[in-house]
Design an enzyme around this catalytic site. Structure first.
Site, short mmCIF file in Angstrom:
data_model
loop_
_atom_site.label_atom_id
_atom_site.label_comp_id
_atom_site.label_asym_id
_atom_site.label_seq_id
_atom_site.Cartn_x
_atom_site.Cartn_y
_atom_site.Cartn_z
N ASP A 42 7.30 15.99 23.98
CA ASP A 42 7.50 14.90 24.92
C ASP A 42 6.45 13.79 24.75
OD1 ASP A 42 5.39 16.36 25.74
OD2 ASP A 42 5.97 16.50 27.86
N HIS A 245 2.58 6.46 -3.28
CA HIS A 245 2.63 6.55 -1.81
C HIS A 245 1.67 7.61 -1.27
CE1 HIS A 245 6.85 4.55 -1.83
NE2 HIS A 245 5.88 3.69 -1.98
N ASP A 262 -4.95 0.56 -0.14
CA ASP A 262 -3.84 -0.33 0.23
C ASP A 262 -3.74 -0.24 1.75
OD1 ASP A 262 -1.43 -1.61 0.74
OD2 ASP A 262 -0.39 -0.72 -0.97
N ASP A 273 -0.97 -7.25 4.04
CA ASP A 273 -0.78 -6.17 3.06
C ASP A 273 -1.71 -6.42 1.88
OD1 ASP A 273 0.22 -4.13 1.50
OD2 ASP A 273 2.23 -4.99 1.27
N HIS A 352 6.64 -0.32 -10.45
CA HIS A 352 7.17 -1.00 -9.25
C HIS A 352 7.25 -2.50 -9.48
CE1 HIS A 352 3.11 -2.35 -8.05
NE2 HIS A 352 2.67 -1.13 -8.27
N HIS A 356 6.93 -8.48 -2.47
CA HIS A 356 8.01 -8.46 -1.48
C HIS A 356 7.72 -9.50 -0.41
CE1 HIS A 356 5.08 -6.20 0.94
NE2 HIS A 356 4.84 -5.50 -0.16
N HIS A 363 7.58 -4.98 4.56
CA HIS A 363 8.61 -5.35 3.57
C HIS A 363 9.60 -6.18 4.35
CE1 HIS A 363 7.45 -1.53 1.11
NE2 HIS A 363 6.57 -2.49 1.00
N GLU A 386 1.37 -8.06 -6.22
CA GLU A 386 0.67 -6.77 -6.28
C GLU A 386 0.93 -5.99 -7.56
OE1 GLU A 386 2.32 -3.74 -3.61
OE2 GLU A 386 3.54 -5.30 -2.70
N TYR A 390 -0.95 2.45 -13.66
CA TYR A 390 -1.19 3.82 -13.21
C TYR A 390 -1.06 4.74 -14.42
CZ TYR A 390 0.13 1.03 -9.20
OH TYR A 390 0.22 0.02 -8.29
N ARG A 408 -4.44 -1.19 -8.50
CA ARG A 408 -3.52 -2.20 -7.98
C ARG A 408 -4.35 -3.26 -7.28
NH1 ARG A 408 -0.17 0.76 -5.65
NH2 ARG A 408 -0.79 0.80 -3.46
N GLU A 410 -3.59 -6.48 -4.66
CA GLU A 410 -2.49 -7.06 -3.86
C GLU A 410 -3.02 -8.11 -2.91
OE1 GLU A 410 -0.45 -4.20 -1.31
OE2 GLU A 410 1.25 -5.57 -1.14
N1 GLY Z 1 1.73 -1.30 1.38
C1 GLY Z 1 3.07 -1.36 1.01
C2 GLY Z 1 3.26 -2.19 -0.17
O1 GLY Z 1 2.31 -2.53 -0.82
O2 GLY Z 1 4.33 -2.60 -0.47
MN MN Z 2 2.97 -4.66 -0.64
MN MN Z 3 0.36 -2.75 0.01
#
Ligand code: GLY
Ligand code: MN
Ligand code: MN
Length: 441
Positions: A42, A245, A262, A273, A352, A356, A363, A386, A390, A408, A410
């Site tokens: 709950d 992830h 990130d 982000d 990737h 975005h 996103h 970004e 890897y 990465r 970003e």
């Molecule tokens: N943190 C999510 C992305 O970089 O798209």
């Molecule tokens: Mn991102």
């Molecule tokens: Mn990100």
């Protein structure tokens, strides 16, 4: 009220007007607030309003439904919401109630949510098109079908049920794609808070600490500045940086590890982000530096394409070309640039896309293509850039000194009339700048 005493129209009211103008007088919009979500038994997750609902209302409460009825003489912008209830409010905090919804949020009229079954069929009657997010909330889908059926059951008495059902997102998300001055103010603030948190993370992380200690420093900074997490932070040391992830954030950070963070702040429901990757001990190794510099070059190549009139995918293509060329030079890919781009072999190390849209959702909504072609960038669009590389442990044919390196970088970028603005500039990006900051610890 004459013009000079009319209060300035709030931004959500302006958006409702704009949407209604596009939809026309035979349409109706039905948009429920986000339901509260259970975390366990709950207890609930912190309530987060639905982004579309927030965009059109600025109303923070659950159990509410926005109904837009363009051209309706007795009011076009209607809200169903919870009634005032002193007993409940003593537990859960204040509610606007129907009067507060009209007075504070600019609706033409508001009704108790308990009366929606009674009132909504009458609003649907005579409208041709219903704009609604079908399939998002099955329980609400069924309610809407029930209200429509209610009108259908009265056709013999002359009722005209709606007969076109359209996805609301299609038009609404095109509006959300272009950020207003007010939205940009909030997005800059979200970006600033996140950038500060990344600087703090750089100052905090040391060999022998756990990833979650750095995660905590970031969250601490966000909450101190009235912000939340825009998404679960990724704090990955060493080879954990290769897990796209990764959210466990529970490993020990070792001397010689890179740390990929990130993390983005959400401020007044607007997301930022940011990703940075830095050496926990303060100095990039030769291999780490080579990979980092390559990713940074790719980010700069993508950023150079962030101009009005350029196609959305130009940034990704520029990043991929830069990364592939660099990987060939380092001997991590073999053959020619053309062959590698054609075969997509670079995807072993870069799997990737380069970014975005960013806004109320991390996103964010908005089409990337129009009529099958990548759309052109226009002023007011905000997106991330970004790129990353890897090199997972055990990568076949890769010398061991490269294995386990994940990088990465970003940043968040606003397209302007003349070019772009990087709104996450508050955190260093260049190797020398990062090492200088780390040396101050
Ligand atoms: N943190 C999510 C992305 O970089 O798209
Ligand atoms: Mn991102
Ligand atoms: Mn990100």
């Amino acid at each position: 009220m004459n013009q000079s005493t009319t209060p300035a129209m709030t931004e959500p009211a302006r958006r409702r007007k704009q949407l209604m103008r596009i939809l026309g007088d035979d349409a109706i919009v039905v948009l429920p607030a986000a339901p509260p979500r259970i975390r366990s038994n709950d207890t609930h997750y912190g309530y987060r309003q639905d982004s579309d609902f927030w965009y059109l209302t600025g109303f923070p409460e659950p159990e509410a439904v926005l109904v837009l009825v363009p051209g309706r003489a007795h009011g076009q912008a209607l809200l169903f919401c919870r009634d005032r209830d002193p007993a409940r409010e003593a537990w859960d905090g204040p509610r606007a109630g129907t009067e507060g919804a009209v007075a504070g949020f600019g609706f033409d009229d508001a009704y108790p949510i308990a009366d929606i079954d009674e009132i909504l069929p009458g609003l649907l009657e005579g409208r041709t098109r219903v704009h609604y997010h079908f399939g998002r909330d099955t329980a609400f889908d069924l309610k809407l079908i029930g209200w429509v059926n209610h009108v259908r059951a009265q056709v013999k008495q002359g009722a005209r049920p709606p007969h076109e059902f359209l996805e609301l997102g299609h038009l609404l998300h095109e509006l959300r794609l272009f950020k207003s001055r007010d939205e940009l103010r909030l997005m800059r603030r979200a970006a600033e808070i996140a950038a500060q948190a990344h600087v703090i993370a750089m100052r905090t992380a040391k060999p022998g600490m756990f990833e979650y200690e750095v995660e905590a420093a970031i969250l601490h900074h966000f909450r101190r500045h009235d912000a939340q997490l825009a998404y679960e932070s990724i704090v990955g040391a060493g080879a954990n940086a290769c897990v796209l992830h990764y959210v466990a954030n529970d490993a020990l950070m070792k001397d010689g590890d890179l740390l990929l963070i990130d993390a983005g702040a959400e401020y007044r429901n607007y997301a930022s982000d940011i990703t940075r990757t830095f050496p926990v001990n303060g100095r990039y190794s030769k291999e780490q530096r080579a990979i980092y510099q390559l990713v940074l070059d790719a980010q700069k190549a993508a950023l150079a394409q962030a101009l009005p009139g350029r196609p959305y995918d130009a940034g990704h293509n520029a990043a991929v070309a830069t990364l592939t060329e660099g990987l060939l030079k380092l001997g991590l890919l073999k053959g020619t640039l053309e062959k590698n781009l054609e075969s997509g072999d670079y995807k072993r190390f870069y799997m990737h896309k380069t970014g975005h849209w960013l806004g109320l959702d991390v996103h964010d909504v908005g089409e990337y293509r129009l009529a099958g072609e990548f759309r052109q960038l226009e002023p007011g669009m905000v997106f991330t850039i970004e790129p990353g590389l890897y090199i997972a442990p055990g990568s076949k044919g890769v010398p061991s000194r490269w294995q386990g390196i994940g990088v990465r970088i970003e940043d968040d970028v606003l397209v302007t009339k003349t070019g772009h603005e990087v709104i996450t500039d508050g955190v260093p990006r260049e190797v020398d700048e990062i090492e200088a900051l780390l040396a101050e610890r």
